[in-house]
Design an enzyme around this catalytic site. Structure first.
Site, short mmCIF file in Angstrom:
data_model
loop_
_atom_site.label_atom_id
_atom_site.label_comp_id
_atom_site.label_asym_id
_atom_site.label_seq_id
_atom_site.Cartn_x
_atom_site.Cartn_y
_atom_site.Cartn_z
N HIS A 14 0.85 -1.19 0.00
CA HIS A 14 0.00 0.00 0.00
C HIS A 14 0.88 1.23 0.00
O HIS A 14 2.10 1.15 0.08
CB HIS A 14 -0.95 0.02 1.20
CG HIS A 14 -0.30 0.31 2.51
ND1 HIS A 14 -0.91 1.04 3.50
CD2 HIS A 14 0.91 -0.02 3.02
CE1 HIS A 14 -0.11 1.14 4.56
NE2 HIS A 14 0.99 0.51 4.29
N CYS A 33 6.18 6.28 3.78
CA CYS A 33 4.95 5.53 3.49
C CYS A 33 4.18 6.13 2.32
O CYS A 33 3.26 5.51 1.80
CB CYS A 33 4.07 5.44 4.73
SG CYS A 33 4.82 4.47 6.05
N HIS A 39 4.92 0.27 -0.79
CA HIS A 39 5.73 -0.51 0.14
C HIS A 39 4.83 -1.59 0.71
O HIS A 39 3.61 -1.52 0.60
CB HIS A 39 6.33 0.38 1.26
CG HIS A 39 5.31 0.93 2.21
ND1 HIS A 39 4.52 2.02 1.90
CD2 HIS A 39 4.96 0.54 3.45
CE1 HIS A 39 3.72 2.27 2.93
NE2 HIS A 39 3.96 1.39 3.88
N HIS A 41 3.94 -4.90 3.73
CA HIS A 41 4.00 -5.38 5.11
C HIS A 41 3.63 -6.86 5.16
O HIS A 41 2.87 -7.36 4.33
CB HIS A 41 3.02 -4.61 6.01
CG HIS A 41 3.32 -3.17 6.11
ND1 HIS A 41 4.35 -2.68 6.88
CD2 HIS A 41 2.72 -2.09 5.54
CE1 HIS A 41 4.36 -1.36 6.79
NE2 HIS A 41 3.39 -0.98 5.97
N ASP A 79 -4.36 -10.92 0.62
CA ASP A 79 -3.03 -11.51 0.52
C ASP A 79 -2.42 -11.29 -0.85
O ASP A 79 -3.03 -11.60 -1.89
CB ASP A 79 -3.08 -13.00 0.84
CG ASP A 79 -1.71 -13.59 1.06
OD1 ASP A 79 -0.83 -12.89 1.60
OD2 ASP A 79 -1.51 -14.77 0.71
N HIS A 80 -1.20 -10.74 -0.84
CA HIS A 80 -0.44 -10.43 -2.05
C HIS A 80 -1.21 -9.49 -2.99
O HIS A 80 -1.15 -9.61 -4.21
CB HIS A 80 0.00 -11.70 -2.77
CG HIS A 80 1.09 -12.41 -2.04
ND1 HIS A 80 0.82 -13.28 -1.01
CD2 HIS A 80 2.43 -12.35 -2.16
CE1 HIS A 80 1.97 -13.74 -0.54
NE2 HIS A 80 2.96 -13.19 -1.21
N GLU A 125 0.87 -4.36 11.80
CA GLU A 125 1.50 -3.93 10.56
C GLU A 125 2.99 -4.30 10.59
O GLU A 125 3.55 -4.72 9.58
CB GLU A 125 1.33 -2.42 10.40
CG GLU A 125 1.93 -1.87 9.14
CD GLU A 125 1.75 -0.37 9.02
OE1 GLU A 125 0.80 0.05 8.34
OE2 GLU A 125 2.54 0.37 9.63
#
Length: 136
Positions: A14, A33, A39, A41, A79-80, A125
């Site tokens: 995100h 960010c 980037h 997490h 996810d991903h 996070e």
């Protein structure tokens, strides 16, 4: 009252960026960010439900069924993925961990059986930053 927590994991990218602000203001508020190249997490998701154990099983709720609900309505969507671009329930809002926790709550709550209630979403996070949301 008994509380049961299931831990799940997902990876997602995100960026924090308010389109109403200049690039300079976004960088001043969100720092790295706001990176235009995104980037990511490795999120840890703790879903806590509450209720009373079934007298026949001793279970509050079958944890395998809880895992399926979480996977189907949350993990498969996150996810991903790019939270800003790929996730329907995050569309039109800033993809902060706070907003993501609220969105996850809204995704899960309607799919839980009536004998249990969603108590808390705890979303890590990083190992040092997490959000808790209690549906308030």
């Amino acid at each position: 009252m008994v509380y049961l927590t299931r831990l799940e994991h997902f990876n997602a990218a995100h960026k924090l960026f308010n389109p109403a602000w200049s690039r300079e203001k976004n960088e001043a508020v969100f720092g790295v960010c706001a990176n235009e190249n995104w980037h990511g997490h490795n999120y840890e998701l703790f879903v806590t439900i509450k209720g009373h154990p079934d007298p026949d099983t001793g279970f509050l709720y079958d944890v395998k069924k809880l895992s399926v609900i979480i996977k189907e309505h949350v993990i498969d969507k996150l996810d991903h993925k790019n939270l800003n671009m790929d996730v329907d329930f995050m569309a039109g809002q800033l993809c902060s961990t706070e907003n993501l926790a609220i969105g996850i709550w809204k995704q899960l709550e309607p799919h839980l059986p009536e004998q249990v209630k969603l108590h808390c979403i705890k979303l890590y996070e990083t190992s040092r930053i997490y959000v808790e949301y209690f549906g308030e």
